[in-house]
Design a protein around this motif. Structure first.
Motif, PDB file in Angstrom:
ATOM      1  N   HIS A 273      33.034  58.359  15.118  1.00  0.00           N
ATOM      2  CA  HIS A 273      33.820  59.442  15.720  1.00  0.00           C
ATOM      3  C   HIS A 273      33.199  60.812  15.488  1.00  0.00           C
ATOM      4  CE1 HIS A 273      37.318  57.252  17.191  1.00  0.00           C
ATOM      5  NE2 HIS A 273      37.140  56.457  16.158  1.00  0.00           N
TER       6      HIS A 273
ATOM      7  N   PRO B 252      43.715  65.674  19.776  1.00  0.00           N
ATOM      8  CA  PRO B 252      44.781  64.815  19.225  1.00  0.00           C
ATOM      9  C   PRO B 252      44.532  63.311  19.389  1.00  0.00           C
ATOM     10  CG  PRO B 252      45.734  66.683  20.353  1.00  0.00           C
ATOM     11  CD  PRO B 252      44.254  66.738  20.622  1.00  0.00           C
ATOM     12  N   ALA B 253      44.049  62.887  20.536  1.00  0.00           N
ATOM     13  CA  ALA B 253      43.823  61.447  20.741  1.00  0.00           C
ATOM     14  C   ALA B 253      42.745  60.926  19.797  1.00  0.00           C
ATOM     15  CB  ALA B 253      43.439  61.170  22.195  1.00  0.00           C
ATOM     16  N   GLN B 254      41.682  61.691  19.618  1.00  0.00           N
ATOM     17  CA  GLN B 254      40.618  61.267  18.706  1.00  0.00           C
ATOM     18  C   GLN B 254      41.083  61.346  17.260  1.00  0.00           C
ATOM     19  OE1 GLN B 254      36.864  63.304  19.175  1.00  0.00           O
ATOM     20  NE2 GLN B 254      35.767  61.747  18.015  1.00  0.00           N
TER      21      GLN B 254
ATOM     22  N   GLU C  33      44.041  60.715  16.236  1.00  0.00           N
ATOM     23  CA  GLU C  33      44.841  59.494  16.040  1.00  0.00           C
ATOM     24  C   GLU C  33      43.935  58.287  15.839  1.00  0.00           C
ATOM     25  OE1 GLU C  33      47.953  56.723  15.720  1.00  0.00           O
ATOM     26  OE2 GLU C  33      47.772  58.849  15.291  1.00  0.00           O
ATOM     27  N   GLU C  34      42.868  58.189  16.617  1.00  0.00           N
ATOM     28  CA  GLU C  34      41.925  57.076  16.456  1.00  0.00           C
ATOM     29  C   GLU C  34      41.291  57.112  15.062  1.00  0.00           C
ATOM     30  OE1 GLU C  34      39.073  57.152  19.636  1.00  0.00           O
ATOM     31  OE2 GLU C  34      40.646  57.114  21.176  1.00  0.00           O
TER      32      GLU C  34
END
Length: 120
Positions: free
Chosen positions: A48, A62-64, A66-67
């Motif tokens: 990441h 935000p999506a990354q 969360e990942e």
């Protein structure tokens, strides 16, 4: 580390023991296999951040984010399970390591520096 944190690790350990037992996975949870899984999950965290600048890595969308949080959870879960299989008290080991590092990196020598302890 407070008792709350130790209790949290114990709760995670117990939940992972039950999870593995319910699925009859204990025979697969050897130190070698768990260490390899831990390294693999740490690699997934690293993916990441690969190619990001320092600034980008500190401001994930935000999506990354969360990942990454789920990958960090995988790392923690494998670490807790490995410690359990090896009968290591992680909270106590962490406290011992912090004390060792405090001796290796005294504030007066290490503050503001990223040098390894043998180069301070």
């Amino acid at each position: 580390m407070s008792d709350l944190h130790s209790d949290s690790l114990v709760e995670l350990r117990d939940a992972l023991r039950a999870f593995a037992a319910d699925r009859v996975w204990e025979r697969f949870h050897t130190p070698k296999n768990l260490a390899m899984a831990l390294a693999g999950e740490a690699g997934e965290v690293i993916e990441h951040f690969q190619w990001l600048t320092a600034e980008e890595s500190s401001a994930l969308p935000p999506a990354q984010q969360e990942e990454v949080s789920l990958e960090l959870a995988d790392v923690l879960l494998y670490l807790v399970r490995l410690a359990d299989v090896l009968d290591v008290d992680l909270a106590e080991a962490a406290r011992r390591k912090i004390a060792i590092n405090a001796e290796r990196y005294p504030v007066e020598k290490a503050a503001g520096r990223a040098d390894k302890y043998d180069r301070l």
